[in-house]
Design a protein around this motif. Structure first.
Motif, short mmCIF file in Angstrom:
data_model
loop_
_atom_site.label_atom_id
_atom_site.label_comp_id
_atom_site.label_asym_id
_atom_site.label_seq_id
_atom_site.Cartn_x
_atom_site.Cartn_y
_atom_site.Cartn_z
N ALA A 42 48.09 40.61 36.97
CA ALA A 42 49.42 40.76 37.57
C ALA A 42 49.36 40.79 39.09
CB ALA A 42 50.07 42.05 37.06
N LEU A 43 48.25 41.29 39.66
CA LEU A 43 48.17 41.50 41.10
C LEU A 43 47.49 40.37 41.86
CD1 LEU A 43 47.21 45.29 41.14
CD2 LEU A 43 49.40 44.31 41.83
N CYS A 44 46.68 39.58 41.16
CA CYS A 44 45.87 38.57 41.85
C CYS A 44 45.97 37.22 41.15
CB CYS A 44 44.40 38.99 41.90
SG CYS A 44 44.09 40.58 42.68
N ASP A 45 45.95 36.19 41.93
CA ASP A 45 45.93 34.82 41.40
C ASP A 45 44.47 34.40 41.28
OD1 ASP A 45 46.49 32.29 40.58
OD2 ASP A 45 47.11 31.54 42.53
N ILE A 46 43.89 34.67 40.11
CA ILE A 46 42.45 34.43 39.92
C ILE A 46 42.25 33.03 39.33
CG2 ILE A 46 40.36 35.23 38.77
CD1 ILE A 46 41.55 38.00 38.70
N THR A 47 41.43 32.23 40.00
CA THR A 47 41.14 30.88 39.53
C THR A 47 39.64 30.63 39.36
OG1 THR A 47 41.17 30.06 41.81
CG2 THR A 47 43.23 29.92 40.56
N HIS A 48 38.81 31.47 39.99
CA HIS A 48 37.36 31.28 39.93
C HIS A 48 36.73 32.14 38.84
CE1 HIS A 48 38.54 30.43 44.14
NE2 HIS A 48 37.59 29.51 44.09
N ASP A 49 35.46 31.85 38.52
CA ASP A 49 34.66 32.80 37.76
C ASP A 49 34.55 34.07 38.60
OD1 ASP A 49 34.33 30.64 36.12
OD2 ASP A 49 32.15 30.60 36.21
N SER A 50 34.87 35.20 38.02
CA SER A 50 34.96 36.44 38.80
C SER A 50 34.50 37.64 37.99
CB SER A 50 36.40 36.67 39.27
OG SER A 50 36.89 35.58 40.01
N ILE A 51 34.12 38.69 38.72
CA ILE A 51 33.80 39.98 38.12
C ILE A 51 34.90 40.96 38.51
CG2 ILE A 51 32.19 41.93 38.13
CD1 ILE A 51 29.96 39.91 38.71
N ASP B 68 34.73 50.30 34.57
CA ASP B 68 34.86 49.25 33.56
C ASP B 68 34.60 47.91 34.23
OD1 ASP B 68 35.59 51.10 31.60
OD2 ASP B 68 37.72 50.95 32.11
N ILE B 69 33.75 47.11 33.60
CA ILE B 69 33.35 45.81 34.15
C ILE B 69 33.82 44.71 33.21
CG2 ILE B 69 31.41 44.42 34.98
CD1 ILE B 69 29.79 47.09 35.05
N ALA B 70 34.60 43.77 33.73
CA ALA B 70 35.07 42.62 32.95
C ALA B 70 34.70 41.34 33.69
CB ALA B 70 36.57 42.70 32.72
N VAL B 71 34.74 40.23 32.96
CA VAL B 71 34.38 38.94 33.53
C VAL B 71 35.49 37.93 33.24
CG1 VAL B 71 32.72 37.03 33.47
CG2 VAL B 71 31.91 39.39 33.33
N PHE B 72 35.86 37.18 34.28
CA PHE B 72 36.83 36.10 34.14
C PHE B 72 36.11 34.76 34.26
CE2 PHE B 72 41.37 37.66 34.90
CZ PHE B 72 41.09 38.94 34.44
N VAL B 73 36.49 33.81 33.43
CA VAL B 73 35.98 32.45 33.51
C VAL B 73 37.16 31.51 33.77
CG1 VAL B 73 34.77 30.59 32.30
CG2 VAL B 73 34.09 32.97 31.94
N GLU B 74 37.10 30.82 34.89
CA GLU B 74 38.19 29.91 35.29
C GLU B 74 39.54 30.62 35.24
OE1 GLU B 74 37.91 26.48 32.78
OE2 GLU B 74 35.96 25.88 33.59
N GLY B 75 39.55 31.88 35.67
CA GLY B 75 40.78 32.64 35.76
C GLY B 75 41.22 33.32 34.48
N GLN B 76 40.41 33.23 33.42
CA GLN B 76 40.78 33.84 32.14
C GLN B 76 39.76 34.89 31.73
OE1 GLN B 76 41.53 30.98 29.02
NE2 GLN B 76 42.32 29.47 30.46
#
Length: 580
Positions: A265-274, A284-292
C-alpha cells in the motif's frame, strides 16, 4: 468513507483510519497479552477521538490470538475422528489424545468402497465425551471427492451448536460445540495436511469465537455496530468475521501478512526486494519477486505439522526494539529474549534507573544517537551501567549492539533467500520457474525502522527505503487488504457430477462438460458466494489459479473426464497510499 485497520502485535497494537485521501487518524497502544480485547478497545477509542463512528465503513482486524493460543499451549482438547481407508499408516500422525481411526473408505473417484463403521464411530465419540471433549474434527482420506463419511460422522456427533448457529458458546446441551469437516478446508488430496488443519481449527475455535463475541459487543457499544468486520488471513487477504468464526485456523500468522500488504500500500515495488518489519518483539522478513510477495504454496507448518493454510513466505526472528542486550565474553548480542519494555518506555522522566536494569535495542539506538525515543536519558544511563558491568565503554556497547542486530537480520534474510533459490518460486499470482531471486532493495517498516536504516544499509549493501507512515504500516496493510476468497470445483463427467466442497454444492453435469465450463462455473460460484456474504468483488480480480482435466479410460475407450479447477480473488489492497 473510512477504512479502519487494527494490527495486534507482540508489543504494540496499531490502528489507523484512512480513505483514498490519506490517513484520518492513527493510534498506537501497548498490547496486553492477557486481555487482547482491552488493547483493541483502547485502539478503537483512540481512533474515535478523531473520527466519527458513522464515517467508518469497514474494520479489518489482524490478531495474534490464535497463534498465541498454540504457542502458549492454551488450546482446548480436540476429538479427531479419521477414516483413512486402506493403504496408509497413521502411526506418526496422531495429533492428540482423543485420536480415533474409524473403518470405512471412499476411493479416489468418490465411490464408497466400505461403509463407515457406525458402532466404532459411536464408541469413539463416547470416549471423547467422557474426556470432556466439545470440539471435533472429522476427516476422511478422499472426502473432497465425496463427503459422505464426514457428514455421517457429523450427524453422529450431533448437531453443532455455538456461535455459527447463533447460540452462546458452551451452552449446548448435547452434541458438540463445533465440528470441522476435512472437505470444507479445501480440495487438495493431502490427507495428513487436512487432518492437521482440521485439528488446529478446532483447537483455536473457542478462543477465537469468544474474542469475536467480545469484539462485536464492543463495536456496538462504541457506535460501530454497522461496520463490516473482516479478519486477516495468512495469505495476505481477508475474510468476513462470520467465516473466520468457522475457520479461525486461517487467521494464524496474519501479523506478517499485514506487514507485507502495508508495504504494497505504501510503496510501488517493482524490483526483487527484501521487506523487513522490525517490531518490538520480532523482525519479520519477506521477499518480493518482480514486485510480488512470495507464498508458501503447499501450506505452512504449525509446530511440526504441515497444514493446508496457505500463507505468505515470511521468516520471523527474535530481534525487535524491546529485545534485551547481553554480553558473552567480548560478543554483544541482541535478543531473542524480551524481558520487558525498553528503559526508554518503562522509566518515567526523573526516576532512577536500577543498577540491574537490562537495556534493549531501542535503548542502544537512543544511546548511539540513532533516534530519540521516549526517555532518552534513561536509555543512556542504563546502557552506561550495563557497559560498566561488562568492562566496555557505553559507546562501544551501543554501536556494537546495533550492528549485531542488523547483522543477525541480514544473516536470517540470506538464509531465507538461499532456501527460496533452492526451490520453485511461487508468488501470490503465479509460479515463476527457474527464477533466481536477486534483491535490489530493502524496505523497512515498524517502530525502529528509521533508526535501524543506516545499520541495515551497511549490512545489506543495498538501496534502503523507509516509507512514510513506517510506524503503522502493518495497520495500514490490515485496513486496505481485500478479500481473497477461494474455492475448488471438481467434476467427473463419467458420473455426470460436479462438486464444490467449500460450498457443499453438488449438481449434475452432462458428459460434454469441459474444462472451460468448469472454469466459468467456478468463477461464477465464487463471485455469487461473496455477493451472498455482502462482499463486493470485481470480476477482474477473480482468477483461475489451477485447472486440470484428465481423460478416464475404460475398456480401451475414453469414458469421461476428471476435472479440477481452483479459483480465487487475487491478493491485493483496496487502493494504494503511495504518492498520497
Amino acid at each position: 468513507m473510512l477504512y479502519l485497520g487494527i494490527d495486534v502485535g507482540g508489543t504494540h497494537t496499531d490502528a489507523v483510519a484512512l480513505s483514498e485521501a490519506g490517513i484520518a487518524a492513527q493510534c498506537k497502544v501497548k498490547t496486553d497479552h492477557k486481555n487482547l480485547l482491552a488493547s483493541v478497545n483502547q485502539a478503537l477509542t483512540g481512533i474515535l477521538a478523531s473520527v466519527r463512528p458513522e464515517d467508518v465503513y469497514q474494520l479489518n482486524l489482524s490478531t495474534t490470538l490464535s497463534t498465541n493460543a498454540i504457542v502458549e499451549g492454551t488450546t482446548e482438547d480436540v476429538g479427531m475422528l479419521v477414516a483413512p481407508g486402506p493403504g496408509i499408516s497413521l502411526d506418526d500422525a496422531v495429533l492428540c489424545r482423543d485420536f480415533h481411526i474409524i473403518e470405512g473408505s471412499i476411493d479416489h473417484r468418490g465411490s464408497e468402497v466400505h461403509r463407515l463403521d457406525a458402532a466404532q464411530a459411536e464408541a469413539a465419540i463416547a470416549a471423547c465425551r467422557k474426556n470432556g471433549v466439545r470440539v471435533f474434527g472429522a476427516v476422511g482420506k478422499f472426502s473432497t471427492r465425496n463427503p459422505l463419511h464426514e457428514n455421517t460422522l457429523r450427524q453422529q456427533i450431533g448437531k453443532p451448536t455455538g456461535n455459527p448457529t447463533g447460540q452462546p458458546i458452551g451452552q449446548a446441551e448435547d452434541g458438540a460445540d463445533y465440528v470441522t469437516m476435512g472437505h470444507e478446508l479445501g480440495g487438495r488430496l493431502n490427507f495428513p495436511r487436512r487432518m492437521a488443519t482440521a485439528y488446529f481449527n478446532c483447537a483455536v475455535w473457542r478462543v477465537f469465537n469468544t474474542f469475536a463475541d467480545a469484539v462485536e459487543k464492543s463495536l456496538a457499544e462504541l457506535g460501530l455496530g454497522h461496520v463490516r468486520v473482516n479478519t486477516l488471513k495468512a495469505d495476505g487477504g481477508t475474510f468476513p468475521l462470520a467465516q473466520a468464526r468457522r475457520m479461525p485456523v486461517q487467521s494464524i500468522f496474519s501479523g506478517p501478512a499485514a506487514s507485507v500488504m502495508g508495504i504494497i500500500a505504501l510503496c510501488d515495488i517493482t524490483h526483487d526486494s527484501i521487506i523487513l518489519d522490525i517490531g518490538g518483539t520480532t523482525t519479520d522478513i519477506a521477499v518480493f519477486v518482480e514486485g510480488q510477495p512470495l507464498v508458501e504454496n503447499d501450506g505452512i507448518e504449525i509446530g511440526s505439522h504441515p497444514t493446508l493454510v496457505r500463507a505468505l513466505k515470511v521468516r520471523s526472528i527474535g530481534i525487535g526494539g524491546d529485545s534485551a542486550l547481553s554480553v558473552l565474553g567480548e560478543v554483544v548480542r541482541v535478543g531473542p529474549n524480551r524481558l520487558g519494555p525498553s528503559l526508554a518506555d518503562s522509566i518515567t522522566p526523573g526516576a532512577a534507573v536500577p543498577e540491574e536494569a537490562r537495556p534493549t535495542l531501542i535503548d542502544a539506538l537512543n544511546a548511539a544517537g540513532a533516534c530519540a525515543h521516549g526517555n532518552v536519558k534513561a536509555s543512556v544511563l542504563g546502557v552506561a551501567q550495563f557497559a560498566k558491568r561488562h568492562s566496555i565503554t557505553p559507546e562501544v556497547l551501543a554501536k556494537t549492539a546495533v550492528e549485531a542486530a542488523a547483522g543477525a537480520i541480514h544473516k536470517a534474510a540470506r538464509e531465507l533467500l538461499d532456501e527460496i533459490n533452492d526451490k520453485p518460486v511461487y508468488t501470490i499470482h503465479e509460479l515463476l520457474e527457474g527464477r533466481r531471486v536477486v534483491p535490489k532493495r530493502v524496505y523497512l517498516m515498524g517502530g525502529p525502522a528509521q533508526a535501524m536504516s543506516q545499520a541495515v544499509r551497511q549490512c545489506f549493501e543495498l538501496f534502503t527505503v523507509v516509507p512514510e507512515h513506517f510506524g503503522v504500516a502493518n495497520a495500514i496493510g490490515a485496513a486496505l487488504t481485500r478479500n481473497t476468497a477461494s474455492l475448488e470445483l471438481f467434476a467427473d463427467t463419467e458420473r455426470g457430477m460436479m462438486f464444490i466442497p467449500a460450498l457443499r454444492h453438488k449438481e449434475n453435469v452432462p458428459r460434454t462438460y469441459a474444462l472451460a465450463d468448469a472454469e466459468r462455473d467456478a468463477l461464477n460460484h465464487l463471485l455469487a458466494h461473496l455477493s451472498n456474504m455482502g462482499v463486493f468483488a470485481d470480476r477482474d480480480n477473480a482468477q483461475v489459479t489451477q485447472a486440470t482435466s484428465f481423460n478416464m479410460v475404460g475398456e480401451g475407450r475414453t469414458t469421461g473426464r476428471n476435472i479440477r479447477v481452483k479459483c480465487q480473488i487475487k491478493p491485493g489492497v483496496a487502493f494504494a497510499l503511495a504518492g498520497i
